[in-house]
Write a protein that holds these residues in place. Structure first.
Motif, PDB file in Angstrom:
ATOM      1  N   GLY A  25      -7.859  -4.587  -0.697  1.00  0.00           N
ATOM      2  CA  GLY A  25      -6.975  -3.670   0.061  1.00  0.00           C
ATOM      3  C   GLY A  25      -7.563  -3.476   1.576  1.00  0.00           C
ATOM      4  N   ALA A  26      -8.753  -3.484   1.775  1.00  0.00           N
ATOM      5  CA  ALA A  26      -9.432  -3.576   2.977  1.00  0.00           C
ATOM      6  C   ALA A  26      -8.869  -4.846   3.768  1.00  0.00           C
ATOM      7  CB  ALA A  26     -10.879  -3.294   2.897  1.00  0.00           C
ATOM      8  N   ALA A  27      -8.966  -6.084   3.101  1.00  0.00           N
ATOM      9  CA  ALA A  27      -8.690  -7.078   3.834  1.00  0.00           C
ATOM     10  C   ALA A  27      -7.416  -7.322   4.072  1.00  0.00           C
ATOM     11  CB  ALA A  27      -9.044  -8.218   2.729  1.00  0.00           C
ATOM     12  N   ALA A  28      -6.200  -6.744   3.216  1.00  0.00           N
ATOM     13  CA  ALA A  28      -4.931  -6.697   3.424  1.00  0.00           C
ATOM     14  C   ALA A  28      -4.619  -5.689   4.781  1.00  0.00           C
ATOM     15  CB  ALA A  28      -4.217  -6.026   2.295  1.00  0.00           C
ATOM     16  N   LEU A  29      -5.225  -4.517   4.911  1.00  0.00           N
ATOM     17  CA  LEU A  29      -4.664  -3.690   5.957  1.00  0.00           C
ATOM     18  C   LEU A  29      -5.497  -4.467   7.511  1.00  0.00           C
ATOM     19  CD1 LEU A  29      -3.802  -1.383   7.050  1.00  0.00           C
ATOM     20  CD2 LEU A  29      -5.689   0.041   6.674  1.00  0.00           C
TER      21      LEU A  29
END
Length: 428
Positions: free
Chosen positions: A252-256
Motif C-alpha cells: 500500500g505504501a509503495a503504491a501511493l
C-alpha cells in the motif's frame, strides 16, 4: 507541557530542554501561556483546560495545530484507516526519504529507522500525516494524496454511535482528496469505494488489485514478498517484518509512493530497509529462552492479526497477555474478543486500562475472559487483575522456546521494564 505520568516521550522532551510537568493541575497554566493545546485523550473538564478558559487563554485541539503546520506544505499525503495506518504512513515516509524527497511527517508511532514520530523539513515538498478517524481529525487536512487501509466499527462515540456515519466520514475523506487515492482491495468497504472513482487505485492480495501481492513467504528474519504494479511489473523484496498484514501495508505504501511519482522499483526496494515502528510486534527482551514482544493491538481484529504473526514464527508456544482498553470499548465490543486468540496457547488477561474514562457499572475484564472461554474452551486462560501478579509472568508461564506477546495500547507496555528489572535481580 504536562502529562499524567512519566513516559519515554516526556523523558525525551526533557532531554531536549523542554519543561515537562507530571500531573495535571490548574496551577500549571500561568498568565504567560498564550495557548493550551490538548489531545482527544484529555477530558474537556481537565483542570488545565478549565483554568485556560477561565483566564481567556485560547484552547486548541491538537489537530488545529497540526492543520496549521500541514498547510505550510504544498504536497500532503494522509494515511487513514482503522488498522495499519501507523505502519503504512511510516513506510511511506521512509520510501520518500530513501528516494531523496526529504519529507516532513506526523505519525502515531516512533519509526525505528527515523527515531521519532514527527519531523519538519523546511526544504521538502511533501508531508506525510497519519489521519485519525477516532476524533474525525483526519478530515481536517487538505490532501494532495490519500490512502485508506480498512474500515471497521471503532470509536463510534465520535460518530453518533452509528457505523454508517463513520463510513460516510471515510467517503468524505476520499472524495475531498485533490489527487490520487489508494484503497485496500482486501477490505470490502474500501474496495467498494474504488468503484467508479477514476482517481482511485487498489492494493492487496486480491486478484483484481491494481497493485497486487503476488506471493508472501515467511522467512527467518521476516518475509519475502513479490509486489506487482498496475502495469504488471513485479518486484521482489525481503521485509524485516513478518505477517501478511505487514506485507499489505508495505505494498500500500509503495503504491501511493508510485502514484505520487516514485518509480516502482525504487519504492519497493526501499521497503527492505524498514525496521518497524515502536510497539508494533516490537522485540523487548529474552529471559531464560522466552522471547518477549510488545504490540499496540487492542481491538479483536488487531489482536488476531498480531497473534497470527507470532504463530508464523518458530516458537513452541504463543502466550498472549491482553490488557483490555477502555470501559466503553469493552462494553460495546467485549463479545468480539472470543475468536481473536485462536493462535494463542495461553491467554492472560489483565484489568482494563481505563485511559481517561470513568468505570461503567458491570463492565470489567471478566467480559473478555468469558468471551474467550466460550469461544475457545480448550485454551488455557488466566485472569490476573492485579498489576503485581504480572511481575514474574515470563518465568511462571513461559518455557524455553516460547514467545510472550503483550497486547494493548495502554500501560501494559510498561511491564517489559518490570520484567527486565526482575531478570536483573534473578541473574544477580
Amino acid at each position: 507541557g504536562s502529562d499524567v505520568r512519566q513516559t519515554p516521550t516526556t523523558i525525551a522532551l526533557q532531554h531536549e530542554g523542554i519543561s515537562v510537568i507530571i500531573g495535571h493541575h490548574e496551577r500549571n497554566v500561568g498568565r504567560d501561556v498564550v495557548a493550551v493545546v490538548y489531545s482527544t485523550a484529555v477530558a474537556l473538564d481537565n483542570p488545565e483546560l478549565v483554568a485556560a478558559r477561565q483566564m481567556g487563554i485560547p484552547v486548541l485541539h491538537r489537530s488545529d495545530i497540526m492543520r496549521t503546520i500541514v498547510a505550510s506544505k504544498s504536497a500532503v499525503a494522509v494515511v487513514a484507516g482503522t488498522h495499519g495506518k501507523t505502519t503504512t504512513s511510516s513506510m511511506l515516509t521512509e520510501i520518500l526519504d530513501a528516494c531523496g524527497l526529504n519529507p516532513s511527517f506526523f505519525v502515531g508511532g516512533t519509526s525505528t529507522n527515523l527515531g521519532t514520530n514527527a519531523r519538519y523539513e523546511a526544504d521538502g515538498e511533501w508531508i506525510v500525516v497519519e489521519g485519525d478517524e477516532s476524533d474525525q481529525s483526519f478530515l481536517a487536512f487538505s490532501r494532495t494524496a490519500a490512502l485508506v487501509t480498512n474500515i471497521e466499527a471503532d470509536h463510534l462515540e465520535h460518530w453518533e454511535h452509528k457505523f454508517e456515519r463513520l463510513v460516510e466520514g471515510f467517503e468524505r475523506f476520499i472524495d475531498s482528496t485533490a489527487g490520487p487515492v489508494v484503497l485496500c482491495a482486501d477490505d470490502d468497504l474500501t474496495a467498494a469505494f474504488a468503484v467508479n472513482r477514476a482517481e482511485a487505485s487498489t492494493y492487496g492480495f486480491a486478484a483484481n488489485a491494481d497493485f497486487r501481492l503476488a506471493s508472501y513467504e515467511p522467512i527467518r528474519v521476516g518475509s519475502r514478498i513479490v509486489c506487482v504494479d498496475a502495469t504488471g511489473v513485479g518486484e521482489t523484496v525481503e521485509l524485516q517484518l513478518r505477517g501478511r498484514d505487514m506485507a499489505t501495508n508495505a505494498i500500500g505504501a509503495a503504491a501511493l509512493a508510485n502514484r505520487i511519482g516514485v518509480a516502482w522499483p525504487d519504492a519497493v526496494r526501499a521497503l527492505a530497509q524498514f525496521r518497524g515502528v515502536a510497539r508494533r510486534f516490537q522485540f523487548r527482551g529474552s529471559y531464560d529462552g522466552v522471547d518477549c514482544y510488545d504490540d499496540y493491538a487492542h481491538t479483536a481484529t488487531e489482536i488476531a492479526t498480531t497473534l497470527a504473526r507470532a504463530r508464523e514464527g518458530s516458537w513452541q508456544r504463543v502466550i498472549a497477555v491482553c490488557q483490555p482498553h477502555r470501559y466503553s470499548r469493552i462494553a460495546a465490543h467485549g463479545h468480539e474478543y472470543g475468536a481473536a486468540f485462536r493462535d494463542a496457547d495461553i491467554v492472560i488477561v489483565t484489568a482494563i486500562d481505563p485511559a481517561f474514562e470513568t468505570p461503567i457499572v458491570g463492565v470489567d475484564a471478566a467480559i473478555v475472559v468469558d468471551s474467550i472461554r466460550a469461544a475457545q474452551p480448550n485454551t488455557e486462560i488466566v485472569y490476573l487483575p492485579e498489576w503485581d501478579a504480572l511481575g514474574d509472568l515470563p518465568w511462571r508461564y513461559g518455557n524455553e522456546g516460547d514467545i510472550v506477546v503483550t497486547l494493548g495500547c495502554g500501560t501494559i507496555t510498561d511491564v517489559h521494564a518490570l520484567w527486565a528489572a526482575s531478570a536483573g535481580v534473578r541473574d544477580a
